[in-house]
Scaffold this active site. Structure first.
Site, PDB file in Angstrom:
ATOM      1  N   ASP A 137       0.874  -1.408   0.015  1.00  0.00           N
ATOM      2  CA  ASP A 137      -0.152   0.071   0.071  1.00  0.00           C
ATOM      3  C   ASP A 137       0.748   1.148  -0.060  1.00  0.00           C
ATOM      4  N   CYS A 203     -20.350  -5.239 -19.036  1.00  0.00           N
ATOM      5  CA  CYS A 203     -20.897  -4.407 -17.857  1.00  0.00           C
ATOM      6  C   CYS A 203     -20.248  -2.855 -17.575  1.00  0.00           C
ATOM      7  N   CYS A 210     -21.908   4.207  -8.583  1.00  0.00           N
ATOM      8  CA  CYS A 210     -21.260   5.365  -7.773  1.00  0.00           C
ATOM      9  C   CYS A 210     -22.063   6.541  -7.584  1.00  0.00           C
ATOM     10  N   CYS A 256     -18.701   0.487  -5.547  1.00  0.00           N
ATOM     11  CA  CYS A 256     -18.445  -0.074  -7.030  1.00  0.00           C
ATOM     12  C   CYS A 256     -17.913  -1.467  -6.566  1.00  0.00           C
ATOM     13  N   CYS A 260     -20.539  -5.161  -8.137  1.00  0.00           N
ATOM     14  CA  CYS A 260     -19.929  -6.018  -9.285  1.00  0.00           C
ATOM     15  C   CYS A 260     -20.000  -7.516  -9.331  1.00  0.00           C
TER      16      CYS A 260
HETATM   17  C1  B12 Z   1      -4.263   6.112  -4.059  1.00  0.00           C
HETATM   18  C2  B12 Z   1      -4.913   5.099  -3.633  1.00  0.00           C
HETATM   19  C3  B12 Z   1      -6.397   5.287  -3.400  1.00  0.00           C
HETATM   20  C4  B12 Z   1      -7.140   6.532  -3.954  1.00  0.00           C
HETATM   21  C5  B12 Z   1      -7.358   6.419  -5.304  1.00  0.00           C
HETATM   22  C6  B12 Z   1      -7.546   5.039  -5.944  1.00  0.00           C
HETATM   23  C7  B12 Z   1      -7.402   4.896  -7.369  1.00  0.00           C
HETATM   24  N1  B12 Z   1      -8.331   3.931  -7.964  1.00  0.00           N
HETATM   25  O1  B12 Z   1      -6.424   5.241  -8.021  1.00  0.00           O
HETATM   26  C8  B12 Z   1      -8.448   6.359  -3.075  1.00  0.00           C
HETATM   27  C9  B12 Z   1      -8.262   7.223  -1.856  1.00  0.00           C
HETATM   28  C10 B12 Z   1      -9.544   7.016  -3.817  1.00  0.00           C
HETATM   29  C11 B12 Z   1      -8.519   4.983  -2.765  1.00  0.00           C
HETATM   30  C12 B12 Z   1      -9.642   4.265  -2.751  1.00  0.00           C
HETATM   31  C13 B12 Z   1      -9.820   2.929  -2.460  1.00  0.00           C
HETATM   32  N2  B12 Z   1      -8.802   1.978  -2.133  1.00  0.00           N
HETATM   33 CO1  B12 Z   1      -6.944   2.435  -2.691  1.00  0.00          CO
HETATM   34  N3  B12 Z   1      -5.077   2.644  -3.132  1.00  0.00           N
HETATM   35  C14 B12 Z   1      -4.352   3.685  -3.384  1.00  0.00           C
HETATM   36  C15 B12 Z   1      -3.163   3.106  -3.743  1.00  0.00           C
HETATM   37  C16 B12 Z   1      -2.087   3.643  -2.770  1.00  0.00           C
HETATM   38  C17 B12 Z   1      -2.390   3.881  -5.146  1.00  0.00           C
HETATM   39  C18 B12 Z   1      -3.351   3.785  -6.186  1.00  0.00           C
HETATM   40  C19 B12 Z   1      -2.855   4.661  -7.447  1.00  0.00           C
HETATM   41  O2  B12 Z   1      -1.485   4.505  -7.574  1.00  0.00           O
HETATM   42  N4  B12 Z   1      -3.764   5.308  -8.306  1.00  0.00           N
HETATM   43  C20 B12 Z   1      -3.522   5.810  -9.245  1.00  0.00           C
HETATM   44  C21 B12 Z   1      -3.889   5.122 -10.530  1.00  0.00           C
HETATM   45  C22 B12 Z   1      -3.700   5.918 -11.870  1.00  0.00           C
HETATM   46  O3  B12 Z   1      -3.296   3.882 -10.568  1.00  0.00           O
HETATM   47  P1  B12 Z   1      -4.236   2.621 -10.619  1.00  0.00           P
HETATM   48  O4  B12 Z   1      -5.283   2.535  -9.844  1.00  0.00           O
HETATM   49  O5  B12 Z   1      -3.297   1.456 -10.287  1.00  0.00           O
HETATM   50  O6  B12 Z   1      -4.501   2.440 -11.840  1.00  0.00           O
HETATM   51  C23 B12 Z   1      -4.288   1.862 -12.899  1.00  0.00           C
HETATM   52  C24 B12 Z   1      -5.558   1.305 -13.835  1.00  0.00           C
HETATM   53  O7  B12 Z   1      -6.345   2.645 -13.699  1.00  0.00           O
HETATM   54  C25 B12 Z   1      -4.949   1.132 -14.926  1.00  0.00           C
HETATM   55  N5  B12 Z   1      -5.573   1.888 -16.165  1.00  0.00           N
HETATM   56  C26 B12 Z   1      -5.485   2.981 -16.574  1.00  0.00           C
HETATM   57  N6  B12 Z   1      -6.167   3.245 -17.502  1.00  0.00           N
HETATM   58  C27 B12 Z   1      -6.421   1.853 -17.979  1.00  0.00           C
HETATM   59  C28 B12 Z   1      -7.162   1.636 -19.302  1.00  0.00           C
HETATM   60  C29 B12 Z   1      -7.315   0.188 -19.428  1.00  0.00           C
HETATM   61  C30 B12 Z   1      -7.919  -0.289 -20.467  1.00  0.00           C
HETATM   62  C31 B12 Z   1      -6.923  -0.899 -18.190  1.00  0.00           C
HETATM   63  C32 B12 Z   1      -7.195  -2.173 -18.403  1.00  0.00           C
HETATM   64  C33 B12 Z   1      -6.409  -0.352 -17.231  1.00  0.00           C
HETATM   65  C34 B12 Z   1      -6.166   1.208 -17.015  1.00  0.00           C
HETATM   66  O8  B12 Z   1      -3.583   1.493 -14.958  1.00  0.00           O
HETATM   67  C35 B12 Z   1      -3.370   2.230 -13.814  1.00  0.00           C
HETATM   68  C36 B12 Z   1      -1.828   1.673 -13.409  1.00  0.00           C
HETATM   69  O9  B12 Z   1      -1.854   0.208 -12.918  1.00  0.00           O
HETATM   70  C37 B12 Z   1      -3.074   1.741  -3.832  1.00  0.00           C
HETATM   71  C38 B12 Z   1      -1.930   0.722  -3.339  1.00  0.00           C
HETATM   72  C39 B12 Z   1      -0.888   1.045  -4.468  1.00  0.00           C
HETATM   73  N7  B12 Z   1       0.475   1.273  -3.840  1.00  0.00           N
HETATM   74  O10 B12 Z   1      -0.895   0.714  -5.331  1.00  0.00           O
HETATM   75  C40 B12 Z   1      -4.593   1.522  -2.871  1.00  0.00           C
HETATM   76  C41 B12 Z   1      -5.373   0.421  -3.332  1.00  0.00           C
HETATM   77  C42 B12 Z   1      -5.629   0.497  -4.758  1.00  0.00           C
HETATM   78  N8  B12 Z   1      -6.617   0.727  -2.767  1.00  0.00           N
HETATM   79  C43 B12 Z   1      -7.302  -0.356  -2.329  1.00  0.00           C
HETATM   80  C44 B12 Z   1      -8.596  -0.205  -1.905  1.00  0.00           C
HETATM   81  C45 B12 Z   1      -8.977  -1.557  -0.967  1.00  0.00           C
HETATM   82  C46 B12 Z   1      -9.264   0.762  -1.717  1.00  0.00           C
HETATM   83  C47 B12 Z   1     -10.732   1.071  -1.522  1.00  0.00           C
HETATM   84  C48 B12 Z   1     -11.500  -0.192  -1.969  1.00  0.00           C
HETATM   85  C49 B12 Z   1     -11.066   1.346  -0.194  1.00  0.00           C
HETATM   86  C50 B12 Z   1     -12.501   1.606   0.410  1.00  0.00           C
HETATM   87  N9  B12 Z   1     -13.228   0.605   0.402  1.00  0.00           N
HETATM   88  O11 B12 Z   1     -12.856   2.693   0.670  1.00  0.00           O
HETATM   89  C51 B12 Z   1     -11.068   2.146  -2.241  1.00  0.00           C
HETATM   90  C52 B12 Z   1     -11.898   1.948  -3.877  1.00  0.00           C
HETATM   91  C53 B12 Z   1     -11.971   2.910  -4.704  1.00  0.00           C
HETATM   92  C54 B12 Z   1     -11.632   2.619  -6.044  1.00  0.00           C
HETATM   93  N10 B12 Z   1     -12.583   2.269  -6.791  1.00  0.00           N
HETATM   94  O12 B12 Z   1     -10.533   2.567  -6.784  1.00  0.00           O
HETATM   95  C55 B12 Z   1      -6.498  -1.509  -2.603  1.00  0.00           C
HETATM   96  C56 B12 Z   1      -7.343  -2.160  -4.086  1.00  0.00           C
HETATM   97  C57 B12 Z   1      -7.200  -3.499  -3.773  1.00  0.00           C
HETATM   98  C58 B12 Z   1      -7.660  -4.309  -5.352  1.00  0.00           C
HETATM   99  N11 B12 Z   1      -8.358  -5.373  -5.321  1.00  0.00           N
HETATM  100  O13 B12 Z   1      -7.474  -3.628  -6.443  1.00  0.00           O
HETATM  101  C59 B12 Z   1      -5.136  -1.194  -2.883  1.00  0.00           C
HETATM  102  C60 B12 Z   1      -4.431  -2.044  -4.089  1.00  0.00           C
HETATM  103  C61 B12 Z   1      -4.431  -1.158  -1.653  1.00  0.00           C
HETATM  104  C62 B12 Z   1      -3.863  -2.427  -1.179  1.00  0.00           C
HETATM  105  N12 B12 Z   1      -2.514  -2.651  -0.962  1.00  0.00           N
HETATM  106  O14 B12 Z   1      -4.487  -3.306  -1.005  1.00  0.00           O
HETATM  107  N13 B12 Z   1      -7.215   4.315  -3.164  1.00  0.00           N
HETATM  108  S1  SF4 Z   2     -15.577  -3.800 -12.544  1.00  0.00           S
HETATM  109 FE1  SF4 Z   2     -17.361  -5.370 -12.244  1.00  0.00          FE
HETATM  110  S2  SF4 Z   2     -19.120  -3.885 -12.040  1.00  0.00           S
HETATM  111 FE2  SF4 Z   2     -17.416  -2.700 -12.912  1.00  0.00          FE
HETATM  112  S3  SF4 Z   2     -17.819  -2.914 -15.081  1.00  0.00           S
HETATM  113 FE3  SF4 Z   2     -16.359  -4.736 -14.469  1.00  0.00          FE
HETATM  114  S4  SF4 Z   2     -17.593  -6.177 -13.986  1.00  0.00           S
HETATM  115 FE4  SF4 Z   2     -19.106  -4.626 -14.083  1.00  0.00          FE
HETATM  116  S1  SF4 Z   3     -15.489   3.802  -3.477  1.00  0.00           S
HETATM  117 FE1  SF4 Z   3     -16.336   3.555  -5.563  1.00  0.00          FE
HETATM  118  S2  SF4 Z   3     -18.457   3.995  -5.612  1.00  0.00           S
HETATM  119 FE2  SF4 Z   3     -17.745   4.604  -3.762  1.00  0.00          FE
HETATM  120  S3  SF4 Z   3     -17.328   6.771  -4.459  1.00  0.00           S
HETATM  121 FE3  SF4 Z   3     -15.287   5.891  -4.724  1.00  0.00          FE
HETATM  122  S4  SF4 Z   3     -15.540   5.161  -6.860  1.00  0.00           S
HETATM  123 FE4  SF4 Z   3     -17.523   5.780  -6.236  1.00  0.00          FE
END
Ligand code: B12
Ligand code: SF4
Ligand code: SF4
Length: 361
Positions: A137, A203, A210, A256, A260
């Site tokens: 993380d 999907c 959200c 979200c 799913c």
């Molecule tokens: C910053 C962060 C957050 C931020 C931003 C989240 C985000 N999605 O970016 C906030 C505070 C909002 C957050 C929320 C949550 N988080 Co968080 N977060 C992180 C953290 C520290 C960094 C993520 C990051 O680098 N974000 C920047 C974006 C650009 O990077 P990315 O998400 O990896 O994006 C990838 C995809 O988007 C992909 N991508 C982009 N464009 C495209 C296009 C295509 C076609 C495809 C296939 C992919 C793709 O490429 C990116 C690089 O891999 C990670 C831990 C880590 N060190 O990675 C945990 C992590 C992602 N979080 C985690 C969790 C559990 C959560 C929450 C569920 C917590 C909660 N219940 O409230 C929520 C979920 C929200 C969500 N839908 O993402 C887990 C997720 C586990 C998993 N199964 O994925 C992680 C991995 C922590 C862990 N060690 O377990 N988080």
């Molecule tokens: S992440 Fe889950 S809910 Fe979102 S589009 Fe994919 S299958 Fe559907």
């Molecule tokens: S955790 Fe998922 S559903 Fe909840 S506000 Fe963030 S993006 Fe939306």
């Protein structure tokens, strides 16, 4: 440090399972696949005020920029998937919802301990002098990308890593290792069929469900709009326009993931002792939380993820949830919070007091 004893990778995977991980995969050290998307995400300001994520971009984009001796990445996952709480709790307007990952002890500590154990195993069983760096993380590793490289699942439109058997409610982490290990097949690009099942297919449930419309497009999350960011990472005011959309989420958000199909239909429920389906952890009474002073807050939440917001952040969120409750029962608790010495808590409670149906009596 290149050569590893033969059979080390297979034994390491067995050791990972014994250490308590549900999933383990291996990848060669490599640059992240989605560097361009990550840079664009930062340019768009989607990281909100999480400046730390923009500070060490080069390290995030290739683990060798952080630990130059890295040859392999071991990526692990632990399920925290729990059933939905009873609707009478989850939908009780006088209770706040806590995201599942926070229903127990702080997972950083739990996983950190397991990673430490696995790192010790590698140091003992790996080639002499092998260097091992755990990540979980907070370290500068893009864990989704590392998991894709290690073939641990695919990235869903909600940006989370989804495993076909475990869904997305899995914590990620791993080890950077200075010897070569046998890599797994990486996950193919988006839209592919993964282990016999189509990824997201057509999907778009998560994008539509959200509450704050935080996805400007599939695979992109605008943290500024995300309830998880607002309730956990944001230290200041929650924008007024977002407050009504928070509903009764007081720490994180699971919407979200709850919608799913990979989570609802296919994934196994975790049996992890640190997760506790206790009503007061899943959906604590808002009026009880409103009454906590610093000491009582510490007593109640020490060792849990809720310590991250400190009392000020949690009670700010409680004030918003009370304002959203739509019941006059919330009035006494809001009045307590409106008189709090902390201006952040007091101002959110004053907003709460102005919400419809709170002042019916
Ligand atoms: C910053 C962060 C957050 C931020 C931003 C989240 C985000 N999605 O970016 C906030 C505070 C909002 C957050 C929320 C949550 N988080 Co968080 N977060 C992180 C953290 C520290 C960094 C993520 C990051 O680098 N974000 C920047 C974006 C650009 O990077 P990315 O998400 O990896 O994006 C990838 C995809 O988007 C992909 N991508 C982009 N464009 C495209 C296009 C295509 C076609 C495809 C296939 C992919 C793709 O490429 C990116 C690089 O891999 C990670 C831990 C880590 N060190 O990675 C945990 C992590 C992602 N979080 C985690 C969790 C559990 C959560 C929450 C569920 C917590 C909660 N219940 O409230 C929520 C979920 C929200 C969500 N839908 O993402 C887990 C997720 C586990 C998993 N199964 O994925 C992680 C991995 C922590 C862990 N060690 O377990 N988080
Ligand atoms: S992440 Fe889950 S809910 Fe979102 S589009 Fe994919 S299958 Fe559907
Ligand atoms: S955790 Fe998922 S559903 Fe909840 S506000 Fe963030 S993006 Fe939306």
């Amino acid at each position: 440090m290149n050569s590893a004893p033969s059979g080390l990778t297979a034994r390491l995977k067995e050791a990972a399972i014994e250490c308590g991980f549900d999933l383990v995969g291996v990848a060669a050290a490599q640059p992240v696949r989605h560097a361009a998307e990550f840079r664009q995400w930062l340019r768009d300001g989607h990281h909100a005020d999480m400046d730390w994520i923009a500070r060490d971009i080069d390290r995030r984009l290739d683990p060798r920029n952080w630990r130059p001796d890295t040859r392999s990445m071991v990526v692990v996952g632990v399920s925290y998937h729990m059933q939905n709480p009873a609707p009478r709790l989850w939908n009780d307007p006088m209770r706040g919802r806590v995201a599942r990952y926070a229903w127990g002890r702080d997972y950083h500590k739990v996983i950190g301990k397991r990673l430490k154990k696995l790192a010790e195993w590698v140091r003992k069983e790996g080639p002499e002098g092998v260097e091992v760096q755990p990540f979980n993380d907070a370290r500068p590793v893009m864990e989704h990308d590392a998991a894709l490289a290690a073939g641990l699942g695919f990235v869903g439109r909600n940006t989370l890593l989804i495993h076909p058997d475990y869904g997305s409610m899995i914590f990620l982490g791993g080890l950077l290792v200075s010897c070569e290990l046998e890599p797994d097949d990486p996950t193919p690009g988006s839209g592919a069929v993964y282990q016999g099942k189509a990824e997201c297919g057509a999907c778009t449930r998560c994008l539509k469900a959200c509450p704050t419309h935080a996805f400007p497009a599939a695979y992109i999350l605008n943290s500024r709009l995300c309830i998880s960011y607002q309730t956990i990472e944001n230290r200041g005011e929650i924008p007024e326009s977002l407050r009504p959309k928070l509903g009764n989420w007081i720490f994180g958000c699971d919407v979200c993931q709850e919608v799913c199909p990979w989570v609802k239909r296919y994934s196994r429920v975790a049996r992890q002792p640190w997760l506790d389906p206790d009503p007061d952890r899943m959906a604590p009474r808002l009026d009880e939380l409103a009454a906590l002073d610093e000491e009582a807050f510490f007593q109640r939440f020490a060792g849990t993820p809720l310590m991250r917001t400190k009392r000020a952040g949690l009670l700010r969120n409680v004030a918003v949830a009370l304002g959203n409750s739509g019941t006059p029962e919330a009035l006494p608790a809001l009045e307590i919070l409106a008189a709090d010495a902390n201006p952040l808590i007091a101002s959110h409670a004053q907003w709460g007091l102005k919400q419809p149906l709170i002042r019916m009596s």
